[in-house]
Write an enzyme that holds these catalytic residues in place. Structure first.
Site, PDB file in Angstrom:
ATOM      1  N   CYS A 129       1.055  -1.238  -0.052  1.00 54.19           N
ATOM      2  CA  CYS A 129       0.033   0.175   0.177  1.00 54.19           C
ATOM      3  C   CYS A 129       0.906   1.398   0.130  1.00 54.19           C
ATOM      4  O   CYS A 129       0.441   2.420  -0.351  1.00 54.19           O
ATOM      5  CB  CYS A 129      -0.998  -0.111   1.107  1.00 54.19           C
ATOM      6  SG  CYS A 129      -1.871  -1.536   1.648  1.00 54.19           S
TER       7      CYS A 129
HETATM    8  O1  KQY Z   1      -4.022  -0.120   2.371  1.00 55.01           O
HETATM    9  C1  KQY Z   1      -4.061   1.049   1.804  1.00 55.01           C
HETATM   10  N1  KQY Z   1      -4.026   0.747   0.434  1.00 55.01           N
HETATM   11  C2  KQY Z   1      -4.306   2.092   2.253  1.00 55.01           C
HETATM   12  C3  KQY Z   1      -4.675   2.339   3.739  1.00 55.01           C
HETATM   13  C4  KQY Z   1      -5.374   3.623   3.897  1.00 55.01           C
HETATM   14  C5  KQY Z   1      -5.348   3.734   5.590  1.00 55.01           C
HETATM   15  C6  KQY Z   1      -5.810   5.085   6.106  1.00 55.01           C
HETATM   16  N2  KQY Z   1      -5.656   5.274   7.247  1.00 55.01           N
END
Ligand code: KQY
Length: 370
Positions: A359
Site C-alpha cells: 500500500c
Molecule cells: O491499505 C491501503 N491501500 C491504504 C490504507 C489507508 C489507510 C488510511 N488510514
C-alpha cells in the site's frame, strides 16, 4: 519532457498494466506525517518507512515524495542514501499505491500513466479523511516529474484494489470495487468495461471479501495476489472461528472454479495470516483524535497480512509482525519465488496506520524510453 493528458484510453492505444514482477525503473513512496493516522507525530512510522525504503533500495532506486513541512526531516533521514531520491510534493497521507499513477506499457516498451479518481476510500460515505484534494493530485505530479503522458480515469479506483498477472487477468474484491461509496452509478459490467479500457485486461476475477477489518473496504492487495501467471497467493487461516476463515474460504472456492484470461485454471497457494493482531492501549493513545478520521481504539483488530509485499528487481520486500507466522510466511514466498531474495521488514507501525508495504509503494516499470 512534458506530460500530456490523453483523450483516449490505454486499451484503445494498445497499452496494458504489466505484472509487478516485470523489471522496474524505480519505486515511488510518500513520507508519512499526519498525526491523526500515525501515532506519536508519525515518528515511529517514519523510522519504519526508512527501513522499508532502504530494503527496496537494495534492489532498485526509490523516489520519496515529501511535503514541504517535512522536507528537512525526511532529508536528514534519507538524502544520503545513494539509491533514494527526494522530491517535494503535497499530500494528504502516505499511500502511494492508491494515490500514485498505475503505469501501463505497450509492446514497444513505451509507458503511460493512469490517474484514477481518488476519494479517500469512500468519500463522505465511509471515507477515511477529508479533504483529499492533495492526494488526488499525486498521480498527475508523479507523471509530470517523469514526463510521462497521462490518462485521467472517469471513475474512482485505488491501486491497492487491483492486481494483474500481465497476461490479461485482473484480481479484485467485490466488497471494495462494488461498494456504493466508490462508483454507485456503475454496474459490475460497467466497472469491468472500464477496467478493460484503463488497464488493458480481458478478464476480471472477483473475490467476494478481503481481510477482516481492512479499512480500505478490503483491498485485494492485502488478501491475495498473483505470484506467477495462473498462480495466486491467498491469505489463509485454518481457524474456523476466526471471521477471516469465511472470507478466505469463499475466495478459495471461487478461485478453484475459475480460469484466467488465457483459459488456465488457477493454482492457489495458501499463506497464513499473522495473529490475529490487535491495537494496544499505548498505540491507540498515541494517535491524535481528530473528527474526520478513523478512530483508533485499544483492542481494534488490525488487518495484518503478509500478502502486502512488493516485488522488486530480484527481490521481494515483505512485512514481519514479530509473530510466529513470520518465518513460515517468508519461507512460503521464498520457495515460490526462488529467483527473488525475500527480505522481511517490521510492518506493525505501518499496519497501525491501516496498510502495509504494498500500500505504501508504487512500482514504475522499465521502458525503452527511460
Ligand atoms: O491499505 C491501503 N491501500 C491504504 C490504507 C489507508 C489507510 C488510511 N488510514
Amino acid at each position: 519532457m512534458a506530460s500530456k493528458t490523453l483523450p483516449s484510453t490505454p486499451f484503445k492505444d494498445g497499452f496494458a498494466m504489466p505484472a509487478e514482477w516485470q523489471p522496474h525503473k524505480q519505486t515511488w513512496m510518500i513520507w508519512p506525517e499526519r498525526p491523526d493516522n500515525w501515532r506519536l507525530g508519525a515518528k515511529p512510522a517514519q523510522r519504519a518507512f526508512c527501513d522499508i525504503a532502504a530494503a527496496i533500495a537494495e534492489f532498485e532506486p526509490v523516489t520519496v515524495a515529501v511535503s514541504a513541512a517535512q522536507y528537512e526531516n525526511a532529508s536528514a533521514h534519507l538524502a544520503e542514501h545513494p539509491a533514494i531520491r527526494l522530491v517535494e510534493m503535497s499530500n494528504d497521507d502516505a499511500w502511494m499505491r492508491d494515490t500514485g499513477p498505475t503505469f501501463v506499457c505497450n509492446s514497444t516498451g513505451e509507458i503511460r500513466g493512469v490517474d484514477w479518481q481518488f476519494n479517500a476510500w469512500g468519500g463522505l460515505n465511509g471515507g477515511l479523511y477529508f479533504p483529499w484534494d492533495k492526494d488526488d493530485q499525486v498521480a498527475r505530479k508523479v507523471l509530470q516529474i517523469e514526463g510521462i503522458d497521462r490518462y485521467r480515469a472517469d471513475f474512482v479506483l485505488e491501486g491497492g484494489a487491483i492486481h494483474v498477472d500481465g497476461e490479461g487477468t485482473l484480481l479484485t474484491t467485490e466488497y471494495c470495487l462494488l461498494n456504493p461509496n466508490r462508483n454507485p452509478h456503475l454496474t459490475r459490467e460497467q466497472i469491468e468495461e472500464r477496467l478493460q479500457q484503463y488497464l488493458g485486461i480481458e478478464k476480471v476475477l472477483w473475490l467476494p471479501r478481503g481481510i477482516v477489518e481492512d479499512e480500505t473496504d478490503e483491498h485485494i492487495d492485502n488478501v491475495a495476489c498473483f505470484i506467477a501467471p495462473s498462480e495466486v497467493l491467498l491469505a489463509w487461516t485454518d481457524d474456523q472461528n476466526d471471521p477471516q476463515y469465511a472470507h478466505s474460504k469463499a475466495a478459495l472456492d471461487y478461485l478453484n472454479q475459475q480460469t484466467d484470461a488465457q483459459g488456465r485454471s488457477i493454482k492457489v497457494h495458501k499463506l497464513p495470516v499473522p495473529g490475529p493482531l490487535y491495537m494496544t492501549a499505548e498505540e491507540a493513545a498515541g494517535v491524535d483524535p481528530i473528527d474526520a478520521t478513523q478512530p483508533r481504539r485499544e483492542g481494534n483488530r488490525l488487518a495484518g497480512s503478509y500478502i502486502n509485499f512488493l516485488f522488486c528487481n530480484g527481490g521481494i520486500v515483505m512485512p514481519s509482525f514479530d509473530d510466529p507466522m513470520d518465518s513460515v510466511a517468508k519461507e512460503i514466498i521464498q520457495s515460490l519465488c526462488p529467483n527473488h531474495r525475500v527480505i522481511q521488514v517490521p510492518g506493525r507501525e505501518i499496519l497501525l496506520g491501516g496498510g502495509n508495504i504494498h500500500c505504501f509503494t508504487q512500482q514504475q516499470p522499465v521502458t525503452t524510453d527511460c
